[in-house]
Design a protein around this motif. Structure first.
Motif, PDB file in Angstrom:
ATOM      1  N   ALA A  18       5.133  58.095  47.181  1.00 32.96           N
ATOM      2  CA  ALA A  18       6.266  58.571  46.381  1.00 32.96           C
ATOM      3  C   ALA A  18       6.821  59.850  46.991  1.00 32.96           C
ATOM      4  O   ALA A  18       6.072  60.639  47.582  1.00 32.96           O
ATOM      5  N   ASP A  19       8.109  60.055  46.835  1.00 36.72           N
ATOM      6  CA  ASP A  19       8.692  61.335  47.255  1.00 36.72           C
ATOM      7  C   ASP A  19       8.124  62.465  46.414  1.00 36.72           C
ATOM      8  O   ASP A  19       7.906  63.570  46.915  1.00 36.72           O
ATOM      9  N   VAL A  20       7.859  62.160  45.140  1.00 37.11           N
ATOM     10  CA  VAL A  20       7.369  63.238  44.275  1.00 37.11           C
ATOM     11  C   VAL A  20       6.669  62.668  43.045  1.00 37.11           C
ATOM     12  O   VAL A  20       7.002  61.590  42.561  1.00 37.11           O
ATOM     13  N   TYR A  21       5.639  63.388  42.594  1.00 39.27           N
ATOM     14  CA  TYR A  21       5.029  63.199  41.276  1.00 39.27           C
ATOM     15  C   TYR A  21       5.409  64.445  40.468  1.00 39.27           C
ATOM     16  O   TYR A  21       5.304  65.562  40.977  1.00 39.27           O
ATOM     17  N   VAL A  22       5.797  64.264  39.210  1.00 36.65           N
ATOM     18  CA  VAL A  22       6.199  65.385  38.353  1.00 36.65           C
ATOM     19  C   VAL A  22       5.429  65.300  37.038  1.00 36.65           C
ATOM     20  O   VAL A  22       5.662  64.384  36.247  1.00 36.65           O
ATOM     21  N   GLU A  23       4.499  66.217  36.828  1.00 36.31           N
ATOM     22  CA  GLU A  23       3.721  66.196  35.582  1.00 36.31           C
ATOM     23  C   GLU A  23       3.358  67.612  35.159  1.00 36.31           C
ATOM     24  O   GLU A  23       3.542  68.566  35.914  1.00 36.31           O
ATOM     25  N   GLY A  24       2.798  67.715  33.956  1.00 37.60           N
ATOM     26  CA  GLY A  24       2.354  68.992  33.423  1.00 37.60           C
ATOM     27  C   GLY A  24       1.118  69.510  34.136  1.00 37.60           C
ATOM     28  O   GLY A  24       0.417  68.768  34.833  1.00 37.60           O
ATOM     29  N   LYS A  25       0.828  70.784  33.940  1.00 35.24           N
ATOM     30  CA  LYS A  25      -0.262  71.434  34.675  1.00 35.24           C
ATOM     31  C   LYS A  25      -1.633  70.878  34.307  1.00 35.24           C
ATOM     32  O   LYS A  25      -2.588  71.051  35.064  1.00 35.24           O
ATOM     33  N   ASP A  26      -1.739  70.165  33.163  1.00 32.76           N
ATOM     34  CA  ASP A  26      -3.022  69.556  32.814  1.00 32.76           C
ATOM     35  C   ASP A  26      -3.401  68.436  33.780  1.00 32.76           C
ATOM     36  O   ASP A  26      -4.568  68.048  33.857  1.00 32.76           O
ATOM     37  N   GLN A  27      -2.424  67.941  34.527  1.00 35.30           N
ATOM     38  CA  GLN A  27      -2.715  66.853  35.472  1.00 35.30           C
ATOM     39  C   GLN A  27      -3.263  67.343  36.811  1.00 35.30           C
ATOM     40  O   GLN A  27      -3.564  66.541  37.686  1.00 35.30           O
ATOM     41  N   ILE A  28      -3.375  68.661  36.965  1.00 34.38           N
ATOM     42  CA  ILE A  28      -3.991  69.199  38.191  1.00 34.38           C
ATOM     43  C   ILE A  28      -5.418  68.668  38.328  1.00 34.38           C
ATOM     44  O   ILE A  28      -5.867  68.317  39.413  1.00 34.38           O
ATOM     45  N   GLY A  29      -6.124  68.616  37.210  1.00 32.16           N
ATOM     46  CA  GLY A  29      -7.476  68.063  37.234  1.00 32.16           C
ATOM     47  C   GLY A  29      -7.510  66.627  36.773  1.00 32.16           C
ATOM     48  O   GLY A  29      -8.579  66.028  36.675  1.00 32.16           O
ATOM     49  N   GLY A  30      -6.345  66.043  36.481  1.00 32.32           N
ATOM     50  CA  GLY A  30      -6.262  64.672  35.984  1.00 32.32           C
ATOM     51  C   GLY A  30      -5.592  63.744  36.964  1.00 32.32           C
ATOM     52  O   GLY A  30      -6.135  63.418  38.020  1.00 32.32           O
ATOM     53  N   TRP A  31      -4.386  63.301  36.622  1.00 29.77           N
ATOM     54  CA  TRP A  31      -3.715  62.244  37.390  1.00 29.77           C
ATOM     55  C   TRP A  31      -3.418  62.648  38.823  1.00 29.77           C
ATOM     56  O   TRP A  31      -3.542  61.842  39.739  1.00 29.77           O
ATOM     57  N   PHE A  32      -2.982  63.890  39.044  1.00 24.92           N
ATOM     58  CA  PHE A  32      -2.732  64.340  40.420  1.00 24.92           C
ATOM     59  C   PHE A  32      -3.987  64.134  41.266  1.00 24.92           C
ATOM     60  O   PHE A  32      -3.922  63.692  42.411  1.00 24.92           O
TER      61      PHE A  32
END
Length: 1008
Positions: free
Chosen positions: A614-628
């Motif tokens: 993907a060119d980009v993933y855009v999520e909230g900071k809680d995804q730093i330890g989650g989906w990212f």
């Protein structure tokens, strides 16, 4: 004429490049001085509309070309809501995504949607995330790229299972019954969320979304699982994991939330040394006890060792009050003395390595002995420098057990209660409550308890039930993230992270995660495709078994894991390829995959048609330890690359006071109420565009505040914007740019200059959107409207627009520019305010019926609009106007004749390009100065009247990148005009009060 000369200049150094913004520029300073004519912004204000029909001005009312448009300046309440829904319908919002996927495009832009959780109603966090994504997608689509954006939902997991079962109030259901209820619950949440996202104007094909419970998705997920397993990244082991007694399942780090004010009963207890280390024994010391500290007394029965730091200093100390000998770290002895409220006398000091060989008696288990062992995880920050080690209940403890072959027996069951292994006194007691009480009582009874105190510290809780977790060993499936960590870090270095400060958090999260527990003891999820031998318990799992299961899931969905007989799940041909025994030897596994693995494999299921990154993933900071992180680990394991080229990490939506929203506190902002209003009059209907403006205007890289103040501000900003758009539309009434537009080379110089400024505006706003900074795009927009348009251009051109002949070159020149401005501003706001942009487009001239803005591209600025010398000519005139206006503060510029004296040279020639004759009331220079008349000369007249206002200044001309430089001086004399006010145009250019000025005479006579 210099302008003709300089038009051949290949490149002119822009004066904008010598300052950071308009505020420091000559033009801005010139405009900061107001006159009665400079303030006019709205269609009627400052225009020559008469007050009385019978007055001289009233005779000419119908000859003045005032703005006319049915575009409303303000929409409120139900009218606003109806209009937005009407726009969505008329302008094909629902079909836009499919349309752009079918058109030819040179480049694709892929924003992979992180799946929101399907367990509740839409909230402002959803709005922040989805609208932020949509702003970028719409911008990229307008630029001509083919947008790849497939919305998705995370549909499995314990919260949905618990909510579904909680609503039913039933228990004892089988896996298929639980799954059916959970699926129905998830489908209801998805339908509500999807409807909200569509109402917010989010562009997507809402009939083609992805769902983690879909069979095709599950099959793609199992393919990722199989490849990771075949590479050795996935394994089964018996080791400590975070375990939630409240939900009876293992948890991953990402499913924990830490309670910073958890209260534990911490204790200091002794382990008597039964065998002294040789170095201590040689000192003649006897009856020494090791002093340890723990915040989890319930783990003492599981103790297998006491650990020390090899290179630290340790002391045997003697208590002044009891003469007891204790072994503690030397640097901890002072704090221990204070804690025990007694003096401690050192009777021997040793290095940690000299403690080797020491053996302690277990305090509560007779005849059990535990060794002193070295370990690098020991710290001196708190406690005694000697660490009680229970391998079954600590990650670091387990590492010690692995190194020294210690027992990892578990004394705690799935409900968080002691088993029979803990002994009859403890069996069936909950370890965190009565079990802890009992262990402390046992330590007191055997004389080992030295001190008990309350300890407030951070402790992990199950993020769903908000109950404490324990660490206990169990047989689970794991991903060896330690072996992936370096590859993941390397891949992350090639990823752009916004804001850059988030990169450190991503890296530190990877560092802390040595393994990832991916098995869950629940029913609602993707089954782990493993079979176990009935007698040995050995797992059967390989590419043949998993490939077959994946194909079944693709065709039938994962319910078939429970629906089909084992013979269908494990057919003979698969058993043969697997070199396994008969099918009757095997039973299917009962665990499901962690939902972070579900969503982390989304790249494999959703990005196949695109670049696979993907060119980009855009999520909230809680995804730093989650989906990212789960996406990164799975992708690096399978493909050796990150699934994204860039990450955008935004903050959370909070109240206007900065508080976290909570239903129990009653401070939740409901996006549905924001749009549609509430029963309370204090909750007006703002509509979707206000919600979108709130997102765009916010600093999304920090916590984003929402409430009446922010929403009212957004609404007011949109009303101001509509006012400007209404003025533009009103003055374009009857103008068709397709046949009446003026070629830029034939335009008035001030009009050409506005095209130049419009081009600069379009570059700045494009850069802002490209950087995911919609807030900067709004600031650029508002600055352009306030300074370049309202305070400058609109004030200057009103006379020409209203009073020049309708089809004159000057008026058409101006209208051509106004149409370009309208088009540019409308397109520039479209990603943020799609409803307003399409509404304006429906009123705007120059396109056929049925056309929509979003199908017609981005701002159409032209390099032709950048003309060397033009900028210097207009800015030179503005520098002179600066001096003039500063000499008449509070007075009306229109009542003055202006004498401008410039010695022959570049500046004189530039001014001459704006006024061909020495004296004029209708030149471009007179229009720009907004005065009655401008007289150009090389020196000021000697016979100036006594009331003349004198001022002077200089202007630096810089052309051809500095090749042509000239600092030109000028002098000006402002003299009250002897002319009188024209009853039609209200300029001071008439010979008498009842006589029209020459321009108006000509215009009126032509009209008749």
């Amino acid at each position: 004429m210099l302008l003709c000369r300089v038009s051949a200049v290949s490149q002119t150094l822009s004066r904008w490049g010598r300052r950071s913004h308009w505020g420091g520029g000559l033009l801005h300073r010139a405009l900061s001085f107001s006159s009665s004519r400079c303030q006019a912004v709205s269609p009627g204000e400052g225009s020559p509309q008469p007050a009385e029909t019978g007055s001289p001005q009233g005779l000419y009312r119908d000859t003045v070309l005032l703005p006319r448009t049915d575009f409303p300046m303000k929409l409120t309440g139900q009218k606003l809501l109806n209009r937005e829904l009407q726009i969505q319908q008329e302008c094909g919002f629902a079909d836009l995504y499919s349309w752009q996927r079918e058109r030819k495009a040179k480049k694709e832009f892929c924003l992979h949607d992180g799946p929101p959780y399907a367990n509740g109603d839409p909230h402002v966090g959803h709005a922040l995330n989805k609208i932020l994504k949509d702003i970028r997608n719409r911008f990229e689509m307008l630029r001509g790229r083919q947008v790849h954006y497939i919305p998705g939902w995370d549909c499995h997991g314990l919260p949905i299972e618990l909510k579904a079962l909680g609503e039913l109030g039933t228990s004892g259901l089988g896996p298929l019954e639980i799954r059916q209820k959970a699926r129905e619950f998830a489908e209801g949440a998805i339908a509500r969320q999807k409807a909200a996202f569509q109402r917010w104007g989010v562009m997507a094909d809402w009939d083609q979304c992805y769902y983690t419970y879909d069979g095709v998705y599950e099959a793609a997920q199992l393919k990722v699982f199989q490849e990771m397993h075949s590479k050795g990244f996935i394994y089964q082991d018996y080791k400590p994991v975070f375990w939630s007694p409240s939900t009876r399942t293992a948890l991953a780090e990402a499913e924990l939330e830490y309670n910073p004010v958890h209260v534990s009963r911490s204790i200091y207890t002794t382990f008597p040394l039964s065998t002294l280390p040789p170095e201590i024994a040689s000192e003649g010391l006897e009856s020494v006890s090791v002093l340890v500290w723990t915040t989890q007394p319930w783990t003492i029965p599981a103790n297998q060792a006491v650990c020390y730091m090899p290179n630290a200093k340790y002391s045997v100390v003697k208590r002044a009050d009891t003469s007891q000998l204790l072994l503690v770290a030397s640097e901890c002895s002072a704090s221990v003395a204070a804690l025990l409220e007694t003096e401690l006398e050192s009777v021997g000091t040793f290095t940690g390595s000299q403690l080797e060989g020491g053996i302690c008696k277990h305090p509560t288990i007779p005849d059990k002995e535990v060794p002193l062992l070295p370990a690098n995880h020991v710290t001196m920050a708190k406690g005694t420098g000697l660490v009680h080690t229970a391998p079954a209940h600590g990650m670091d403890d387990y590492s010690v057990a692995s190194q020294f072959k210690l027992s990892v027996e578990c004394m705690v069951d799935e409900d968080g209660k002691f088993t029979e292994l803990a002994g009859p006194e403890l069996q069936h007691l909950a370890v965190m409550t009565e079990g802890t009480d009992k262990v402390i009582t046992m330590l007191k009874e055997c004389g080992s308890l030295v001190k008990e105190e309350q300890c407030v510290h951070s402790y992990p809780y199950d993020w769903r039930t908000k109950q404490p977790v324990v660490i206990r060993p169990s047989k689970q499936w794991f991903i060896n993230t330690a072996s992936l960590k370096d590859k993941a870090k390397e891949a992350l270095q090639k990823v752009r992270v916004l804001p850059e400060s988030a990169r450190g958090s991503l890296l530190s999260m990877l560092d802390r995660r040595t393994y990832w527990c991916i098995s869950r003891q629940r029913s609602w999820g993707v089954p782990i495709p493993v079979f176990y031998h009935r007698e040995t318990g050995e797992p059967l799992i390989n590419k043949h078994t998993v490939t077959h299961i994946a194909q079944l899931f693709k065709e039938k969905g994962s319910d078939c894991w429970w629906e089909l007989p084992v013979e269908d799940l494990l057919p003979s041909e698969v058993l043969k390829k697997s070199k396994a025994g008969p099918v009757t030897d095997y039973v299917r596994g009962e665990d499901v995959l962690d939902i972070w693995f579900d969503s982390g494999a989304s790249w494999a299921a959703v990005l196949e048609e695109s670049d696979s990154r993907a060119d980009v993933y855009v999520e909230g900071k809680d995804q730093i330890g989650g989906w990212f992180q789960s996406s990164l680990l799975t992708s690096v394991a399978v493909r050796n690359k990150a699934p994204y080229k860039a990450l955008v990490v935004h903050g959370f939506a909070v109240t206007e006071k900065g508080d976290k929203m909570s239903k129990s506190l009653g401070n939740v902002v409901d996006p549905d109420q924001v749009i549609n209003g509430g029963e309370d009059p204090s909750l007006p209907a703002y509509g979707a565009d206000v919600l979108r403006w709130w997102v765009a205007e916010s600093n999304v890289f920090s916590e984003v505040q929402i409430g009446p103040t922010a929403l009212n501000s957004a609404r007011d900003s949109i009303i101001k914007l509509r006012n400007t758009l209404k003025f533009l539309l009103g003055n374009l009434q009857g103008f068709d740019p397709r046949v009446q537009a003026v070629d830029p080379k034939e335009m008035h110089y001030i009009d050409q200059y506005m095209l130049h400024l419009l081009r600069e505006y379009s570059i700045k706003v494009t850069d802002a959107y490209t950087e995911f900074d919609a807030g900067r795009a709004i600031r650029v927009l508002q600055g352009f409207i306030a300074r370049e348009l309202s305070s400058f251009y609109f004030s200057i051109i009103k006379d020409r627009l209203y009073c020049d002949p309708e089809d004159s070159l000057g008026r058409r020149s101006c209208q051509t520019v106004l149409e370009e401005i309208l088009d540019g501003v409308t397109r520039s706001i479209a990603p943020i305010l799609p409803h307003l942009a399409e509404e304006v487009y429906l009123h705007a001239p120059g396109h056929g019926e049925g056309e929509t803005l979003f199908k017609s591209g981005w701002i159409k600025s032209s390099s032709v609009w950048r003309r060397p010398g033009l900028e210097e000519a207009v800015e030179g005139a503005c520098a002179i106007r600066d001096s003039f206006l500063s000499s008449i503060p509070g007075k009306n510029a229109a009542q003055y004749d202006l004498n401008i004296a410039v010695e022959p040279g570049l500046l004189f020639e530039l001014m001459e390009s704006l006024q061909e004759h020495p004296s004029s009331t209708s030149s471009q220079l007179a229009e720009l100065m907004m005065v009655a008349r401008v007289n150009m000369c090389s020196v000021l007249p000697r016979d100036l009247p006594s009331d003349a206002l004198l001022s002077s200044g200089s202007f630096l001309i810089n052309l051809e990148g500095g090749v042509i430089r000239e600092d030109s001086a000028y002098k000006i004399a402002a003299v009250p005009t002897s002319a009188v006010r024209c009853p039609r145009c209200r300029r001071y250019t008439a010979d008498s009060a009842d006589c029209l000025c020459p321009r108006c005479q000509s215009t009126v006579s032509q009209a008749h």
